[in-house]
Design an enzyme around this catalytic site. Sequence first.
Site, PDB file in Angstrom:
ATOM      1  N   SER A 263       0.833  -1.216   0.023  1.00  0.00           N
ATOM      2  CA  SER A 263       0.087  -0.124   0.127  1.00  0.00           C
ATOM      3  C   SER A 263       0.791   1.141   0.006  1.00  0.00           C
ATOM      4  CB  SER A 263      -0.750   0.062   1.332  1.00  0.00           C
ATOM      5  OG  SER A 263      -1.370   1.215   1.462  1.00  0.00           O
TER       6      SER A 263
ATOM      7  N   TYR B 197      -1.951  -0.773  10.486  1.00  0.00           N
ATOM      8  CA  TYR B 197      -2.191  -0.940   9.077  1.00  0.00           C
ATOM      9  C   TYR B 197      -0.590  -0.745   8.465  1.00  0.00           C
ATOM     10  CZ  TYR B 197      -3.836  -1.201   4.168  1.00  0.00           C
ATOM     11  OH  TYR B 197      -3.921  -1.503   2.862  1.00  0.00           O
TER      12      TYR B 197
END
Length: 262
Positions: free
Chosen positions: A136, A149
Site C-alpha cells: 500500500s 495498518y
Amino acid sequence: MAVALVTGASSGIGEATAIRLSREPGAELVLVARREERLRELAESLPCRATYVAVDLTDENAPQRVRQHLEAEHRGELHLLVNNAGNAWRAGFAEGGFANVQRHMELNFDAPVRLTEALLPLLRASGPSAIVNVASTAGRVSRARTGSYSASKFALIGWSDSLYTEEKPYGVHIGLVLPGFIQTESFPATELREKALTRWIVSKPPKVAEAIFECGPGRKPERYVPRPYALAAHARILFPSLTRRVLSGGAASSLTTSTGEE
Ligand SMILES: NC(=O)c1ccc[n+]([C@@H]2O[C@H](COP(=O)([O-])OP(=O)(O)OC[C@H]3O[C@@H](n4cnc5c(N)ncnc54)[C@H](OP(=O)(O)O)[C@@H]3O)[C@@H](O)[C@H]2O)c1
C-alpha cells in the site's frame, strides 16, 4: 504464465486480478479467501480452469492446505503467487494498542510470509515464476489512526525487497504493488468519493490488477496505483518534516477514511 494463485480473490483487487489473469492463454487459477460461495461463483464465471480453497489465511494450517491443493489439483506447479488478502481496522494507538497492531500483522504480514514459505519450493521448481505482494502507499507514508495498518505494510515492503535479492538466482521474481485509494468492500473511500474536490483520487480494482500483471509476469519491481501516489512516498524520504506537518494538519484528516468494517 500458467498456474497463478490469488489470495483475497473473493472481492475487490483480488477478484479483478483473477479476471485479468484468466484472459492469459493457458492460465490456470487458484482462488483463495474465506467466502466459499463467492469463490465458487467466480471460478465458474472465468474463461479458464479455476479451482479454489476456502480458508482463513491466519489459520495455523492454512499454508499447508493451500500447498496440498496445488499438489493435488495443479501438479504441484505454481508460476505466480499474488499475496493480496488483507484488511484494515482503524484506531489510534492509545485506543487500539498492541492488540490492533497484532491483528494487522497476522493478516497483512504473517499470513503472506507463511504462505510464501510453504509455496516457495513449488515456485522455485516452476521457475521462471513470480510473487506479487500487494502492499500500500500506506506502507511508505503513515497517517493518523492507520499506524497498525501502515506497520504491517512497511514490514511487507521491507521483507519483499530482501526476498527479491535472495530469490533472483532461483528465477523467482518478487514484485510489489502499492495501491492508493481504491474503491473496494474493505476500503470504500466514501468520504473521498462524496466530495468533488477529492473524488478524482479514488481509483478502481482493474487498474491495480493491471499493475499486478506488470509486476508479476511482466517482472517490474514495483508500481504505485495510480502512479502519482509515488510522489507521497518520495516526499516522505526527501522532506520528512514537511510531510509530517502536512499529515498532521487539518486537511490531512480527510485522507483517513473509514473502513468497510466500520
Ligand atoms: N482498496 C484500497 O484502497 C487499498 C489500498 C492499498 C492497499 N490495499 C490492499 O489491497 C488488498 C486487497 O484489498 P481490497 O481493497 O481488494 O479489499 P477487499 O475487497 O475487502 O478484499 C480483501 C480480500 O481479502 C480477503 N481476506 C480478508 N481476510 C482474510 C483472511 N483472514 N483469510 C483469507 N482471506 C481474507 C477477503 O476475502 P474473504 O472475506 O472472503 O476472506 C477479500 O477477498 C489488501 O491487502 C489491502 O490492504 C487496498
